[in-house]
Every structure is written in structure tokens, then in C-alpha cells.
Write a protein that holds these residues in place. Structure first.
Motif, PDB file in Angstrom:
ATOM      1  N   UNK A 120      43.387  43.719  39.823  1.00 33.63           N
ATOM      2  CA  UNK A 120      44.373  42.826  40.426  1.00 33.63           C
ATOM      3  C   UNK A 120      45.332  42.318  39.354  1.00 33.63           C
ATOM      4  N   UNK A 121      46.509  41.912  39.783  1.00 31.95           N
ATOM      5  CA  UNK A 121      47.496  41.293  38.895  1.00 31.95           C
ATOM      6  C   UNK A 121      48.087  40.081  39.597  1.00 31.95           C
ATOM      7  N   UNK A 124      46.356  39.928  34.614  1.00 34.32           N
ATOM      8  CA  UNK A 124      45.766  41.018  35.383  1.00 34.32           C
ATOM      9  C   UNK A 124      44.303  41.143  35.002  1.00 34.32           C
ATOM     10  N   UNK A 125      43.540  41.798  35.879  1.00 31.85           N
ATOM     11  CA  UNK A 125      42.118  41.990  35.654  1.00 31.85           C
ATOM     12  C   UNK A 125      41.763  43.396  36.124  1.00 31.85           C
ATOM     13  N   UNK A 126      41.081  44.146  35.275  1.00 36.04           N
ATOM     14  CA  UNK A 126      40.745  45.531  35.598  1.00 36.04           C
ATOM     15  C   UNK A 126      39.703  45.599  36.710  1.00 36.04           C
ATOM     16  N   UNK A 127      39.599  46.780  37.327  1.00 36.93           N
ATOM     17  CA  UNK A 127      38.612  46.978  38.384  1.00 36.93           C
ATOM     18  C   UNK A 127      37.204  46.755  37.853  1.00 36.93           C
ATOM     19  N   UNK A 128      36.945  47.188  36.630  1.00 35.92           N
ATOM     20  CA  UNK A 128      35.620  47.002  36.040  1.00 35.92           C
ATOM     21  C   UNK A 128      35.279  45.518  35.917  1.00 35.92           C
ATOM     22  N   UNK A 129      36.257  44.705  35.485  1.00 35.90           N
ATOM     23  CA  UNK A 129      36.013  43.267  35.343  1.00 35.90           C
ATOM     24  C   UNK A 129      35.886  42.581  36.700  1.00 35.90           C
TER      25      UNK A 129
END
Length: 376
Positions: free
Chosen positions: A306-307, A346-351
Motif C-alpha cells: 500500500x501507499x 508506502x509499505x510492501x506486501x511482505x510487511x
């Protein structure tokens, strides 16, 4: 961002050095801060923005350009035909908060995040015809003045006499005494601390980008905090009513009873008994979107990264995360990941997968509210 690394944006200074030597202390002229810089919006795009109801804009026409020999100020929105001809000298249109409406401008603002987000306000674009300006004045906040198109002559000075010309629609210093003068070319930038007097005059047609910072007055901050705390007071203080079964008859009926003063004091103490109330209120105030900002409903996250939407303001302290005027308690891994989202935007899918189920539910709700979007 490594604050120890030198930046072209700051003339080869590191953010750490700039903040220690110049921030709120003295001006800095930076030649070729962004080499080869060209306007991110052309004139037509800027004029289109000035015509929108949700965009703050102003038109300033200088005295020598006005038929009646007076300064004129008009607030937008402006349809194209309401602006003077582009061939007419001596007028300026200023469009506020362009970073909220254009992703390219929003990305430019990210280069200034070596200064806390809590201070970063917005980016204003001023378009001026030859000789256009808003007169010698001072601002109560820090500002970076980035030349985007054409040239502008700046005169600046440490002004002791802050008196203004009376009965003017714009705030113009009555006795401006410049000490330095520069002509900025595209890509050049001038930093000015608060209350440093300046006067910018367009040399031909020009555009200047002003990156401004929040500097709330102490009284204004106190008022907003008290209003925010008052909204929480009813829940914290409870619904107990004032009672005085021991009240005796009085001969001085206008005197406020001491028991009532005590009751009022206890009510206030109950409202403030939460030691985090002040921190929570401050974070909610600092992330509250401006009055003309609204979000469009989005789609729930499908499990990817997400961002933050460019209009979203997100901050945190040691106990909370704040987003668009709302506060949430956060601890442990959730707090660390939410802070990463606020810092990187933003936050990665893994996080995202590492977040607890309630935190993931929050992200989904924020996506539906349009505060977040899925990462491309």
C-alpha cells in the motif's frame, strides 16, 4: 534519507549541515539546486487549477499595472477570461497547495523531508508576467523559493521596521530596506528564514515554486489543543452532576460557592487525567486535512503493498500513529510497521502480511476511505 550525505538541492551541503547553519538563522542562495529544472505544470495547467473550486488561488495586480493606480487583490477560483491578458505586465496569480492536486509536484515536495513532516505545509506556484510581484513583504514561516521558469529578481534584507503600508489589500512593507539582490534562473533556489523581508519581481514571464512550512502561533496552537481536548472531556469526566446537600443559607447570594469551584476543578482534572491526552490531541491536529481537502472512496486492499494518498498526512509519536486527524494506539511490531508506512509513505506486501489482523483491517478501511491505495 541519509542526513549526512551532501545534496545538490542544498548546494552541496548535507541536510544535517544545512539545518545547523541556516535553518531559521540566515538565508541561503543555491545556484542550480535542481539542474535543468523545468516547470512541472505548464501555464495552461496552472490556469486550469486556478479555476477549480477546491483550489485556493489569488490574483495580485500591481499599482503601476492597474488603471486606477492601486494594488488589487482578488481571490479565486478564476475562469481564464477573468485573468488579465498575458501580454499585460505587472500581475501575478498564486495557486496554493498544488502538491495536493498534482503527483509530480507532490514528489518534488518529498525532496524536502529532511525537515519533519509536522512542519511541512504545501507548495505554492506563482505565475507572473513581466514586472509582476506581490510587493516587499515578510512571511512568518520558512520558505524555499525555487525558480521554475524565466527569471525573477529578489531583493532581501533583515528588516527591523515591520510596519505596513496602511489601507492596502496586500501586506506591503512601508519602509523596505534591501541588503542583497539576486536574479534567479530556472533551477536556482533561495531559502529564507521567518520574518526575512523580501521582494521578488518577474524579469519577463516567470514561475516560482514556494515550498512553505507550518509555523503555528502559540495562542493558535493553545486554542486548537483546548478545542480538541474539550471534545474528549465529556467521556473522560463522566456524567456526575453537581450536588450540594450541605449547602447552608447565604446572605451574599452572588458569591460563587467554594464547593462549586472545587467541582469545576475536579471536572477539569478528570478530563485531563489521561497523561497521553495532550500528545493525542497534538497528533490529531497536525494531521487534520485542510478544509478544502477531501478523499474519494477507494477499493479495499487485495493483500498487496500500500501507499499513502498524496493528500494523506500521517505522523506518529512513541505511543500513537496519527492519520488524517485520527489517532490509534500502537505498540510492538504493528507500531514499527506503521511508523515505516508514515516515513516511507508506502509499505510492501511482505510487511503488510506481518501486521496483526486488526492492523490489516485498519489498512483495508483506510483504502476504502481513499487514504491509501494499492501499490502498483
Amino acid at each position: 534519507m541519509n542526513i549526512k550525505n551532501p545534496l545538490q538541492l542544498l548546494g552541496g551541503l548535507s541536510p544535517d549541515t544545512f539545518m545547523r547553519r541556516y535553518w531559521e538563522k540566515k538565508p541561503l542562495l543555491i545556484r542550480a539546486a535542481i539542474p535543468g529544472f523545468a516547470p512541472l505544470l505548464d501555464r495552461a495547467e496552472l490556469v486550469d487549477l486556478a479555476a477549480q473550486d477546491d483550489v485556493e488561488s489569488r490574483l495580485v495586480v500591481q499599482a503601476q499595472a492597474d488603471k486606477q493606480g492601486k494594488w488589487r487583490l482578488k481571490h479565486g477560483p478564476f475562469v481564464r477570461k477573468s485573468l488579465p491578458p498575458f501580454k499585460q505586465a505587472g500581475w501575478t496569480v498564486l495557486v496554493q497547495g498544488v502538491d495536493l492536486h498534482d503527483e509530480r509536484v507532490h514528489q518534488l515536495m518529498q525532496q524536502f523531508r529532511f525537515i519533519p513532516d509536522a512542519r511541512l505545509d504545501d507548495l505554492m506556484i506563482s505565475y507572473a508576467t513581466d514586472g509582476g510581484g506581490v510587493g516587499p513583504h515578510f512571511d512568518s514561516y520558512d520558505v524555499f523559493l525555487l525558480q521554475a521558469r524565466g527569471r525573477r529578481r529578489w531583493r532581501i534584507g533583515r528588516q527591523k521596521d515591520m510596519s505596513l503600508v496602511p489601507d492596502m489589500p496586500v501586506k506591503i512593507l512601508a519602509n523596505f530596506v534591501p541588503e542583497q539582490e539576486f536574479v534567479l534562473e530556472p533551477g536556482d533556489m533561495l531559502y529564507l528564514p521567518p520574518h526575512y523581508a523580501h521582494d521578488g519581481i518577474a524579469v519577463g514571464e516567470c514561475m516560482t515554486y514556494s515550498i512553505g512550512f507550518r509555523s503555528p502561533a502559540k495562542g493558535e496552537m493553545a486554542r486548537e489543543l483546548l478545542q480538541c481536548l474539550a471534545e474528549q472531556a465529556a467521556d473522560e469526566a463522566g456524567t456526575a452532576i453537581y450536588r450540594d446537600p450541605q449547602q447552608q443559607a447565604v446572605s451574599t447570594s452572588a458569591e460563587i460557592p467554594a464547593a462549586m469551584v472545587q467541582f469545576a476543578q475536579e471536572a477539569l482534572q478528570a478530563a485531563l487525567k489521561d497523561p497521553l491526552a495532550l500528545q493525542r490531541s497534538l497528533g490529531e491536529i497536525l494531521t487534520e486535512p485542510k478544509a478544502h481537502v477531501w478523499f474519494h472512496a477507494g477499493e479495499p486492499s487485495q493483500g498487496g503493498g500500500v501507499r499513502l494518498d498524496r493528500r494523506t498526512r500521517m505522523l506518529y509519536d512513541s505511543k500513537h500513529v496519527f492519520i488524517n486527524g485520527e489517532s490509534f494506539r500502537a505498540a510492538g511490531s504493528d507500531a514499527r510497521l506503521m511508523r515505516s508506512l508514515a516515513n516511507a509513505r508506502e509499505l510492501s506486501a511482505r510487511d503488510v502480511e506481518k501486521l496483526s489482523e486488526p492492523a490489516q483491517d485498519l489498512l483495508m478501511q483506510w483504502c476504502e476511505d481513499g487514504w491509501l491505495h494499492g501499490l502498483d
